[in-house]
Design a protein around this motif. Structure first.
Motif, PDB file in Angstrom:
ATOM      1  N   GLU A 138       0.820  -1.211   0.000  1.00 15.15           N
ATOM      2  CA  GLU A 138       0.000   0.000   0.000  1.00 15.15           C
ATOM      3  C   GLU A 138       0.859   1.268   0.000  1.00 15.15           C
ATOM      4  N   LYS A 139       2.135   1.051   0.316  1.00 13.23           N
ATOM      5  CA  LYS A 139       2.996   2.200   0.537  1.00 13.23           C
ATOM      6  C   LYS A 139       3.520   2.809  -0.766  1.00 13.23           C
ATOM      7  N   LYS A 140       3.216   4.088  -0.971  1.00 14.57           N
ATOM      8  CA  LYS A 140       3.698   4.756  -2.177  1.00 14.57           C
ATOM      9  C   LYS A 140       5.133   5.209  -1.953  1.00 14.57           C
ATOM     10  N   ILE A 141       6.015   4.820  -2.832  1.00 17.22           N
ATOM     11  CA  ILE A 141       7.432   5.159  -2.655  1.00 17.22           C
ATOM     12  C   ILE A 141       7.895   6.139  -3.737  1.00 17.22           C
ATOM     13  N   VAL A 142       7.705   5.759  -4.987  1.00 15.65           N
ATOM     14  CA  VAL A 142       8.089   6.652  -6.082  1.00 15.65           C
ATOM     15  C   VAL A 142       6.841   7.402  -6.519  1.00 15.65           C
ATOM     16  N   LYS A 143       6.966   8.721  -6.581  1.00 15.68           N
ATOM     17  CA  LYS A 143       5.766   9.532  -6.781  1.00 15.68           C
ATOM     18  C   LYS A 143       5.949  10.530  -7.911  1.00 15.68           C
ATOM     19  N   GLY A 144       5.811  10.070  -9.122  1.00 21.68           N
ATOM     20  CA  GLY A 144       5.911  10.963 -10.267  1.00 21.68           C
ATOM     21  C   GLY A 144       7.337  11.284 -10.665  1.00 21.68           C
ATOM     22  N   PHE A 145       8.110  10.233 -10.917  1.00 21.39           N
ATOM     23  CA  PHE A 145       9.507  10.406 -11.300  1.00 21.39           C
ATOM     24  C   PHE A 145       9.599  10.465 -12.828  1.00 21.39           C
ATOM     25  N   SER A 146      10.229  11.501 -13.354  1.00 19.90           N
ATOM     26  CA  SER A 146      10.418  11.610 -14.806  1.00 19.90           C
ATOM     27  C   SER A 146      11.875  11.891 -15.128  1.00 19.90           C
ATOM     28  N   LEU A 147      12.407  11.184 -16.119  1.00 18.03           N
ATOM     29  CA  LEU A 147      13.782  11.412 -16.552  1.00 18.03           C
ATOM     30  C   LEU A 147      14.001  10.714 -17.890  1.00 18.03           C
ATOM     31  N   THR A 148      14.708  11.380 -18.771  1.00 12.17           N
ATOM     32  CA  THR A 148      15.072  10.747 -20.043  1.00 12.17           C
ATOM     33  C   THR A 148      16.592  10.616 -20.107  1.00 12.17           C
ATOM     34  N   ILE A 149      17.028   9.390 -20.373  1.00  8.04           N
ATOM     35  CA  ILE A 149      18.465   9.151 -20.492  1.00  8.04           C
ATOM     36  C   ILE A 149      18.744   8.693 -21.916  1.00  8.04           C
ATOM     37  N   LYS A 150      19.691   9.341 -22.558  1.00  6.85           N
ATOM     38  CA  LYS A 150      20.072   8.919 -23.914  1.00  6.85           C
ATOM     39  C   LYS A 150      21.407   8.190 -23.822  1.00  6.85           C
ATOM     40  N   SER A 151      21.645   7.303 -24.766  1.00  8.02           N
ATOM     41  CA  SER A 151      22.934   6.613 -24.709  1.00  8.02           C
ATOM     42  C   SER A 151      24.043   7.640 -24.876  1.00  8.02           C
ATOM     43  N   GLY A 152      25.121   7.365 -24.166  1.00  6.78           N
ATOM     44  CA  GLY A 152      26.225   8.315 -24.138  1.00  6.78           C
ATOM     45  C   GLY A 152      26.191   9.197 -22.901  1.00  6.78           C
ATOM     46  N   GLU A 153      25.016   9.291 -22.258  1.00  8.80           N
ATOM     47  CA  GLU A 153      24.888  10.191 -21.107  1.00  8.80           C
ATOM     48  C   GLU A 153      25.089   9.467 -19.779  1.00  8.80           C
ATOM     49  N   VAL A 154      25.622  10.230 -18.820  1.00  5.32           N
ATOM     50  CA  VAL A 154      25.698   9.717 -17.450  1.00  5.32           C
ATOM     51  C   VAL A 154      24.913  10.673 -16.547  1.00  5.32           C
ATOM     52  N   HIS A 155      23.881  10.125 -15.904  1.00  8.09           N
ATOM     53  CA  HIS A 155      23.070  10.906 -14.968  1.00  8.09           C
ATOM     54  C   HIS A 155      23.345  10.417 -13.556  1.00  8.09           C
ATOM     55  N   ALA A 156      23.633  11.344 -12.667  1.00 10.73           N
ATOM     56  CA  ALA A 156      23.803  10.951 -11.265  1.00 10.73           C
ATOM     57  C   ALA A 156      22.547  11.323 -10.504  1.00 10.73           C
ATOM     58  N   ILE A 157      22.160  10.434  -9.612  1.00  9.85           N
ATOM     59  CA  ILE A 157      21.017  10.743  -8.743  1.00  9.85           C
ATOM     60  C   ILE A 157      21.486  10.709  -7.303  1.00  9.85           C
ATOM     61  N   MET A 158      21.212  11.783  -6.597  1.00 10.63           N
ATOM     62  CA  MET A 158      21.556  11.842  -5.180  1.00 10.63           C
ATOM     63  C   MET A 158      20.282  12.104  -4.406  1.00 10.63           C
ATOM     64  N   GLY A 159      20.299  11.755  -3.150  1.00  9.85           N
ATOM     65  CA  GLY A 159      19.101  11.986  -2.365  1.00  9.85           C
ATOM     66  C   GLY A 159      19.208  11.288  -1.036  1.00  9.85           C
ATOM     67  N   PRO A 160      18.501  11.773  -0.039  1.00  9.90           N
ATOM     68  CA  PRO A 160      18.604  11.202   1.303  1.00  9.90           C
ATOM     69  C   PRO A 160      18.169   9.738   1.358  1.00  9.90           C
ATOM     70  N   ASN A 161      18.585   9.074   2.423  1.00 13.78           N
ATOM     71  CA  ASN A 161      18.184   7.690   2.644  1.00 13.78           C
ATOM     72  C   ASN A 161      16.671   7.562   2.641  1.00 13.78           C
ATOM     73  N   GLY A 162      16.213   6.494   2.044  1.00 17.92           N
ATOM     74  CA  GLY A 162      14.787   6.191   2.105  1.00 17.92           C
ATOM     75  C   GLY A 162      13.924   7.001   1.165  1.00 17.92           C
ATOM     76  N   THR A 163      14.541   7.681   0.243  1.00 17.13           N
ATOM     77  CA  THR A 163      13.770   8.548  -0.629  1.00 17.13           C
ATOM     78  C   THR A 163      13.229   7.820  -1.869  1.00 17.13           C
ATOM     79  N   GLY A 164      13.679   6.575  -2.055  1.00 18.68           N
ATOM     80  CA  GLY A 164      13.108   5.761  -3.136  1.00 18.68           C
ATOM     81  C   GLY A 164      14.036   5.505  -4.306  1.00 18.68           C
ATOM     82  N   LYS A 165      15.318   5.735  -4.153  1.00 18.41           N
ATOM     83  CA  LYS A 165      16.261   5.559  -5.259  1.00 18.41           C
ATOM     84  C   LYS A 165      16.371   4.082  -5.671  1.00 18.41           C
TER      85      LYS A 165
END
Ligand SMILES: Nc1ncnc2c1ncn2[C@@H]1O[C@H](COP(=O)(O)OP(=O)(O)OP(=O)(O)O)[C@@H](O)[C@H]1O
Ligand SMILES: [Mg+2]
Lengths: 253, 484
Positions: free
Chosen positions: A15-42
């Motif tokens: 029942e627990k909502k964890i990811v809430k409207g995540f949007s991101l486009t990654i193209k080949s060749g790109e490196v995206h870093a994601i940072m965020g506090p513990n428990g944020t849903g990464k």
């Protein structure tokens, strides 16, 4: 060129909502870093994209080269070119790294086609050399009794062998000592190129000194709240997440 | 021994639903049947006439007929062991079973002489090319009589006798009579009594003093006719200092009605001898496989059972070693896989009867779906003995929540000049592990299969190469059928 499009993704565990409207486009060749506090849903995000059966997609879509992958089983997604380097890799007692990877490579071949054992071992050894992994590891059971750092290196070895289109790397840097971090980063940098897109989850700006990202995103409460380039990571390190939180509060106020 | 009996009788009540759903596994192996004209057929059902008929067809000496008739009486008078074993045994209809069939052939000696349909059978069984070449060294049982054998000639040069039971009892009574029925007395249990009454087929081997047989001797058994029980009788004698490895493999066609397989295997390792007996079997889902296997190890001798049970409706098998001489060693390595509708009731018996004897039991079971595995063991070390050791390890792997496993280890050690060690574990195939493997591109079935092969890997490594390959293939087949 390939693309991985994550569109307004919502993920729940039970029942627990964890990811809430995540949007991101990654193209080949790109490196995206994601940072965020513990428990944020990464990790939840990464595992949901990879097709973990316990995670329910309650909204949005994930498209690989324009095709939704949400109906596919985890193994189909993997064979389509998605790789997840786990934050906590599983141990598989009794199955050697060599045999496991061989099965994984074989699984990507056309029906009736057989793996060329000599060529396979040659390639495996060259990747192991690249990651400075002792060859005696080939006969050890996958992750069984490995140290934290060895597990992470083994994840990158698998990534190198399976040559994905997109790699989701979940805290690959944590648990690595300074030398290992450099080795792993070198390995990833060698793989970097027009055929690979990377989503790199990390808590430490230090990794980004080695693997310089094209974009840095801050994830908070299940979605991206701030994006920028490498300097954002430095700013985060200096000011902490409270800074993002305050900005966010201002913006939504 | 009273303690053992108490433990065994505490077996839980039979759970009809858990033990007998219709199995949904598509086993493509062994699922075929060829027309065979049976020259001798004892009809169905069992009585004195059946036994006399079998004995006369085999032109047996009077003492063997007497042995058989005596066994028949024991069989008829003994109760089913259902006070501790599964009640499924009561579903065996002894009146519907055919107790003897033969093509009336003499065992073949060269590959060219083997009938085409039999060759075709081996082909369908998927025996690897390499092994097929090695078929020259296969004592293959086609129904009740050996249909093919020629390794005999090879080992005969070393003085080894390798024959089927009929032939051996006829031609070498002076060697085999002495040990026949001595390791496992006729009345040991109801099914050993049944075997003693109607046995046909099986191998008799004698390895002379000091002879070490380099290549493993093999036998390949299968059941071909519906309602046809197989009652092989095997007796292996390794004389002082002799060494032998024997391999037995089974696959069977799938039939709609139950089939009974009830073998008796006796091993005798005289002073300093070594016998290794390897079984990989894959019975059809309707086979009752009720086998008694036991060896006697004399002074400094060693007997090792490597036993792998896949398939069958019910397998009850507890290979044992009687450690009769000082410093004798016994070992049982066992793998059991119970899929839907199957019950593997397996284990080991180690009876220490001399000082400084050691025994080792490693049992691994895998239960899938509604499959059920039971480990039943006895380790007996009487008080007056000194310096005896036993190590017992039982590991169970459960694949899905309905699977069930029971462990009934009975270890009786009296006296403190001996040592025993016992470890048991039950684990489930971890979902995170399966997801991890799927993320690398393996299907759920392949992932399961790898997990299971990993679980038994340390034991499978002890099998000869071609057998561990076969074992892996059987597990792959079982696992593919068990998911999605
Ligand atoms: N299987 C689960 N059942 C219940 N809650 C879960 C489960 N997995 C994750 N969660 C919860 O979901 C939330 C997000 O977890 P997640 O692992 O995605 O965070 P994260 O951002 O990766 O954190 P970290 O930086 O510590 O790795 C946490 O509150 C966690 O407790
Ligand atoms: Mg995480």
């Amino acid at each position: 060129m390939s693309s991985l499009v994550i569109r307004d993704l919502h993920v729940a565990i039970g029942e627990k909502k964890i990811v809430k409207g995540f949007s991101l486009t990654i193209k080949s060749g790109e490196v995206h870093a994601i940072m965020g506090p513990n428990g944020t849903g990464k990790s939840t995000l990464a595992k949901a994209i990879a097709g973990h059966p316990d995670y329910t997609i309650t909204g949005g879509d994930v498209l690989l080269d324009g095709q939704s992958i949400l109906e596919q089983e985890a193994d189909e997604r993997a064979r389509a070119g998605l790789f997840l380097a786990f934050q906590y890799p599983s141990e598989i007692p009794g199955v050697s790294i060599a045999n496991f990877l061989r099965a994984a490579v074989q699984a990507r071949m056309a029906e009736g086609e057989e793996i060329d054992a000599t060529a396979y071992y040659k390639r495996l050894y060259s990747k192991m050399d690249l990651l400075k992994i002792d060859r005696k590891f080939t006969s050890r059971s996958v992750n069984d009794g490995f140290s934290g750092g060895e597990k992470k290196r083994c994840e990158i070895l698998q990534m190198a062998m399976l040559e994905p289109k997109f790699a989701l790397m979940d805290e690959t840097d944590s648990g690595l000592d300074i030398d290992a971090l450099r080795i792993v980063a070198d390995g990833v940098n060698t793989m970097r190129g027009p055929n690979l897109g990377v989503l790199m989850i990390t808590h430490y700006q230090r990794l980004l000194d080695y693997i310089v990202p094209d974009y840095v995103h801050v994830m908070w409460d299940g979605r991206i709240v701030k994006s920028g380039d490498k300097s954002l990571a430095l700013e985060l390190e200096a000011k902490g997440y409270d800074w993002v939180k305050k900005e966010l509060a201002l913006a939504t106020a | 021994m009273s303690q053992n009996t108490a433990t065994l009788s505490s077996a839980p009540p039979f759970d009809e639903a858990a033990a007998n759903p219709v199995a949904g596994i598509d086993q493509t192996k062994g699922d075929f049947q060829y027309d065979v004209t049976y020259e001798f057929d004892a009809g169905t059902g069992l009585n004195e006439n059946t036994v006399r008929y079998i004995s006369s067809v085999k032109k047996e000496a009077p003492w063997i007929l007497e042995f058989r008739l005596n066994a028949l009486k024991k069989f008829q008078s003994m109760p089913m062991p259902t006070h501790w074993a599964t009640k499924d045994l009561e579903n065996i209809n002894f009146d519907k079973i055919r107790y003897y069939l033969s093509q009336g052939q003499k065992p073949k000696r060269t590959w060219d002489e083997v009938p085409d349909d039999i060759k075709q059978t081996f082909e369908r069984l998927g025996i690897p090319e390499q092994e097929r070449k090695f078929l020259a060294g296969v004592e293959a049982q086609f129904d009740s009589e050996a249909a093919y054998s020629n390794i005999k000639d090879l080992v005969a040069k070393q003085g080894v006798i390798f024959a089927n039971s009929t032939e051996a009892l006829r031609e070498h009574p002076e060697i085999f009579r002495k040990f026949f029925g001595k390791v496992i007395p006729t009345g040991d249990n109801k099914f050993s009594a049944l075997n003693s009454a109607v046995f046909s087929g099986g191998s008799f081997i004698y390895v002379p003093k000091g002879v070490k047989v380099a290549q493993p001797l093999q036998a390949y058994f299968r059941i071909n006719a519906e309602n046809f029980g197989q009652f092989e009788r095997t007796l292996i004698i390794a004389d002082e200092g002799a060494e032998l490895t024997y391999m037995e493999g089974c696959t069977a066609p799938k039939f709609s009605t139950s089939t009974l397989h009830s073998a008796v295997v006796e091993l005798v390792a005289l002073k300093g001898a070594k016998i290794q007996y390897i079984t990989v079997q894959n019975w059809a889902n309707n086979v009752f496989n009720l086998v008694t296997k036991r060896g006697v190890a004399h002074e400094e001798a060693e007997i090792k059972w490597i036993d792998c049970n896949i398939g069958s409706r019910l397998t009850m098998k507890y290979p044992g070693v009687v450690l009769k001489g000082r410093k004798a060693r016994g070992e049982v390595i066992s793998i059991a896989l119970a899929n839907d509708g199957q019950h593997q009731d397996t284990g080991a018996k180690m009876i220490h009867a001399a000082d400084e004897t050691t025994s080792n039991i490693v049992a691994k079971s895998i239960s899938v779906g509604q499959g059920r595995s039971t480990y039943r063991g006895i380790v007996h070390i009487p008080k007056h003995l000194k310096g005896c050791k036993n190590n017992t390890e039982c590991d169970a792997l459960l694949i899905n929540t309905n699977s069930r496993t029971d462990t009934y280890p009975a270890i009786t050690v009296r006296g403190d000049a001996n040592s025993v060690q016992h470890e048991a574990s039950v684990s489930k195939v971890n979902e995170e592990m399966i997801f991890y493997m799927q993320q690398r591109g393996l299907t759920e079935g392949q992932a399961m299969s790898l997990a299971v092969n990993g679980f038994i890997n340390d034991l499978a490594r002890q099998f000869p190469m071609e057998y561990s390959v076969e074992l892996k293939r059987l597990i792959d087949l079982e696992m593919e059928g068990s998911v999605g």
